[in-house]
Design an enzyme around this catalytic site. Structure first.
Site, PDB file in Angstrom:
ATOM      1  N   ARG A   1       7.133  -6.291  -9.801  1.00 22.43           N
ATOM      2  CA  ARG A   1       8.327  -6.919 -10.353  1.00 22.43           C
ATOM      3  C   ARG A   1       8.057  -8.404 -10.517  1.00 22.43           C
ATOM      4  O   ARG A   1       7.498  -9.057  -9.622  1.00 22.43           O
ATOM      5  CB  ARG A   1       9.539  -6.699  -9.435  1.00 22.43           C
ATOM      6  CG  ARG A   1      10.172  -5.324  -9.546  1.00 22.43           C
ATOM      7  CD  ARG A   1      10.884  -5.170 -10.884  1.00 22.43           C
ATOM      8  NE  ARG A   1      11.591  -3.898 -11.009  1.00 22.43           N
ATOM      9  CZ  ARG A   1      11.077  -2.807 -11.557  1.00 22.43           C
ATOM     10  NH1 ARG A   1       9.826  -2.827 -12.005  1.00 22.43           N
ATOM     11  NH2 ARG A   1      11.798  -1.714 -11.667  1.00 22.43           N
TER      12      ARG A   1
ATOM     13  N   ARG B   1       3.442  -3.938   5.212  1.00 28.66           N
ATOM     14  CA  ARG B   1       4.318  -4.141   6.376  1.00 28.66           C
ATOM     15  C   ARG B   1       3.995  -3.128   7.466  1.00 28.66           C
ATOM     16  O   ARG B   1       3.996  -3.441   8.656  1.00 28.66           O
ATOM     17  CB  ARG B   1       5.781  -4.017   5.936  1.00 28.66           C
ATOM     18  CG  ARG B   1       6.782  -4.251   7.055  1.00 28.66           C
ATOM     19  CD  ARG B   1       8.187  -4.352   6.485  1.00 28.66           C
ATOM     20  NE  ARG B   1       8.514  -3.189   5.654  1.00 28.66           N
ATOM     21  CZ  ARG B   1       9.649  -3.067   4.973  1.00 28.66           C
ATOM     22  NH1 ARG B   1      10.535  -4.040   4.990  1.00 28.66           N
ATOM     23  NH2 ARG B   1       9.883  -1.994   4.256  1.00 28.66           N
TER      24      ARG B   1
ATOM     25  N   MET C   1       0.851  -1.198   0.000  1.00 28.81           N
ATOM     26  CA  MET C   1       0.000   0.000   0.000  1.00 28.81           C
ATOM     27  C   MET C   1       0.881   1.241   0.000  1.00 28.81           C
ATOM     28  O   MET C   1       0.871   2.053   0.931  1.00 28.81           O
ATOM     29  CB  MET C   1      -0.927  -0.021   1.216  1.00 28.81           C
ATOM     30  CG  MET C   1      -2.038   1.030   1.190  1.00 28.81           C
ATOM     31  SD  MET C   1      -3.193   0.769  -0.148  1.00 28.81           S
ATOM     32  CE  MET C   1      -4.501   1.908   0.358  1.00 28.81           C
ATOM     33  N   GLY C   2       1.656   1.387  -1.069  1.00 26.85           N
ATOM     34  CA  GLY C   2       2.451   2.596  -1.252  1.00 26.85           C
ATOM     35  C   GLY C   2       1.718   3.562  -2.154  1.00 26.85           C
ATOM     36  O   GLY C   2       0.481   3.549  -2.236  1.00 26.85           O
ATOM     37  N   ARG C   3       2.478   4.387  -2.866  1.00 23.23           N
ATOM     38  CA  ARG C   3       1.853   5.398  -3.733  1.00 23.23           C
ATOM     39  C   ARG C   3       0.973   4.756  -4.798  1.00 23.23           C
ATOM     40  O   ARG C   3      -0.149   5.194  -5.040  1.00 23.23           O
ATOM     41  CB  ARG C   3       2.938   6.248  -4.397  1.00 23.23           C
ATOM     42  CG  ARG C   3       3.721   7.142  -3.436  1.00 23.23           C
ATOM     43  CD  ARG C   3       4.747   7.964  -4.202  1.00 23.23           C
ATOM     44  NE  ARG C   3       5.617   7.112  -5.004  1.00 23.23           N
ATOM     45  CZ  ARG C   3       6.761   6.601  -4.556  1.00 23.23           C
ATOM     46  NH1 ARG C   3       7.144   6.834  -3.315  1.00 23.23           N
ATOM     47  NH2 ARG C   3       7.504   5.848  -5.340  1.00 23.23           N
TER      48      ARG C   3
ATOM     49  N   GLU D   1      12.598 -11.195 -18.661  1.00 24.75           N
ATOM     50  CA  GLU D   1      12.037 -10.289 -19.659  1.00 24.75           C
ATOM     51  C   GLU D   1      13.110  -9.954 -20.705  1.00 24.75           C
ATOM     52  O   GLU D   1      14.279  -9.804 -20.352  1.00 24.75           O
ATOM     53  CB  GLU D   1      11.544  -9.005 -18.986  1.00 24.75           C
ATOM     54  CG  GLU D   1      10.434  -9.251 -17.972  1.00 24.75           C
ATOM     55  CD  GLU D   1      10.024  -7.994 -17.214  1.00 24.75           C
ATOM     56  OE1 GLU D   1      10.617  -6.910 -17.485  1.00 24.75           O
ATOM     57  OE2 GLU D   1       9.152  -8.078 -16.350  1.00 24.75           O
TER      58      GLU D   1
ATOM     59  N   HIS E   1       5.808  -5.303 -19.792  1.00 28.74           N
ATOM     60  CA  HIS E   1       6.373  -4.381 -18.796  1.00 28.74           C
ATOM     61  C   HIS E   1       6.085  -2.935 -19.223  1.00 28.74           C
ATOM     62  O   HIS E   1       6.979  -2.103 -19.356  1.00 28.74           O
ATOM     63  CB  HIS E   1       7.874  -4.609 -18.623  1.00 28.74           C
ATOM     64  CG  HIS E   1       8.376  -4.125 -17.286  1.00 28.74           C
ATOM     65  ND1 HIS E   1       9.418  -4.722 -16.618  1.00 28.74           N
ATOM     66  CD2 HIS E   1       7.978  -3.082 -16.497  1.00 28.74           C
ATOM     67  CE1 HIS E   1       9.653  -4.071 -15.480  1.00 28.74           C
ATOM     68  NE2 HIS E   1       8.782  -3.078 -15.396  1.00 28.74           N
ATOM     69  N   ALA E   2       4.793  -2.678 -19.419  1.00 35.53           N
ATOM     70  CA  ALA E   2       4.352  -1.420 -20.020  1.00 35.53           C
ATOM     71  C   ALA E   2       3.627  -0.505 -19.043  1.00 35.53           C
ATOM     72  O   ALA E   2       2.943   0.429 -19.461  1.00 35.53           O
ATOM     73  CB  ALA E   2       3.432  -1.724 -21.206  1.00 35.53           C
TER      74      ALA E   2
END
Length: 332
Positions: free
Chosen positions: A238, A178, A155-157, A267, A286-287
């Protein structure tokens, strides 16, 4: 006699106007994106290079840093920096910069695109029309988003951006992180759950954690078996965070209903990969940040970080900011 310009290695696609800004302050040594700097750069240039501007495809490991004894800053054209040996850089007094913030909306948009695409089976719907099946009858029914539960692992930006978008679709949003995000909870943006509760309740589980020793392979068969058979996994973070072999097995055996993947363990993805043969998987290259506007903003920040660090100014985004105070002494 005027002081010579510092040498910088550029291994990223830089627009002409931003390249001109670098050239006004530095001497550029160009390296094709993804090539090893300790192999592609001449010994003479490696000895004097003060900065590096690169993408996540360029490895900046211990051997590379050892080969660049004068480097003071590595500016990564990405939010992630798993291509860089940050502990080794920090030990050597090398400042590492990245480009957080400017791509949050684009990645959140793609995440919700996966949610919509999977719920409404849009890839199969497209194929249904193209192969003429519609002439023989209506397409199978799909699912609403309203009332479904979106679980955010991290739950970051970007996670918060995804939560806001999900609310517009009347989805219920829960998260595990975390550290508790009490501000988002008080705002009503998302409700906290333990990790196991998140897995059990989510109709869509969206991964938003960085890659680290702790998170590598952390979403595996245990997690898939704990999810609903009707649930979908979405990964725009990732690739190696997810145990890909376990995911393929879970998809084949019906432990989960499907997946939307923008990132993979290796990739570019080999078209021979089993993922490409699974009809319940939606793939992207990875767009997440691949819009004209976002890539421009990322490169502007990456260039600004590079020039600010070399010019003795504080860059806007630093991975190891404690290095900055010692930059001058590290390579005196």
């Amino acid at each position: 006699m005027p002081q010579s310009l510092p040498t910088v290695i550029v291994s990223a696609p830089v627009p002409p106007d931003l390249r001109a800004a670098i050239e006004a302050a530095c001497r550029i040594v160009d390296v094709p994106t993804g090539q090893r700097l300790d192999e592609a750069v001449s010994a003479a240039d490696r000895a004097v290079a003060r900065g590096v501007l690169c993408t996540v495809r360029t490895p900046v490991d211990a051997a590379t840093l050892e080969a660049l004894p004068a480097v003071a800053v590595v500016s990564n054209f990405a939010v992630g920096y798993d291509n860089i040996d940050v502990p080794r850089a920090t030990k050597g007094g090398v400042l590492v910069c990245n480009t957080p913030g400017v791509l949050d909306r684009a990645v959140a948009d793609l995440t919700m695109g996966f949610v919509i695409c999977l719920a409404r089976d849009m890839v199969e719907g497209d194929a249904y029309v193209r192969r003429g099946a519609w002439l023989r009858g209506p397409a199978p029914l799909t699912s609403d988003l309203a009332g479904k539960t979106l679980g955010l692992l991290g739950m970051g930006r970007i996670g918060r951006m995804v939560a806001r978008r999900a609310q517009a679709f009347d989805m219920r949003v829960i998260y595990h992180n975390r550290n508790r995000d009490t501000a988002s909870e008080e705002e009503g943006l998302a409700a906290y759950r333990t990790r196991d509760e998140l897995l059990a309740e989510s109709d869509f589980l969206s991964v938003h954690v960085p890659l680290s020793a702790e998170t590598r392979g952390s979403v595996g068969m245990r997690e898939f078996e704990a999810m609903k058979p009707s649930a979908y996994l979405i990964n725009t973070a990732r690739g190696p965070v997810v145990d890909e072999a376990a995911l393929i097995q879970a998809l084949r055996e019906g432990h989960i209903a499907g997946a939307g993947l923008d990132v993979m363990e290796r990739e570019p993805l080999d078209p021979a990969s089993p993922l490409c043969a699974l009809s319940n998987v939606v793939l992207q290259a990875h767009a997440g940040s691949a819009t004209v506007e976002t890539r421009r903003a990322m490169m502007e920040l990456a260039v600004t970080n590079l020039l600010d660090a070399l010019g003795g100014r504080q860059p806007l985004a630093m991975v190891n900011p404690a290095v900055r105070d010692g930059m001058g002494a590290a390579h005196a």
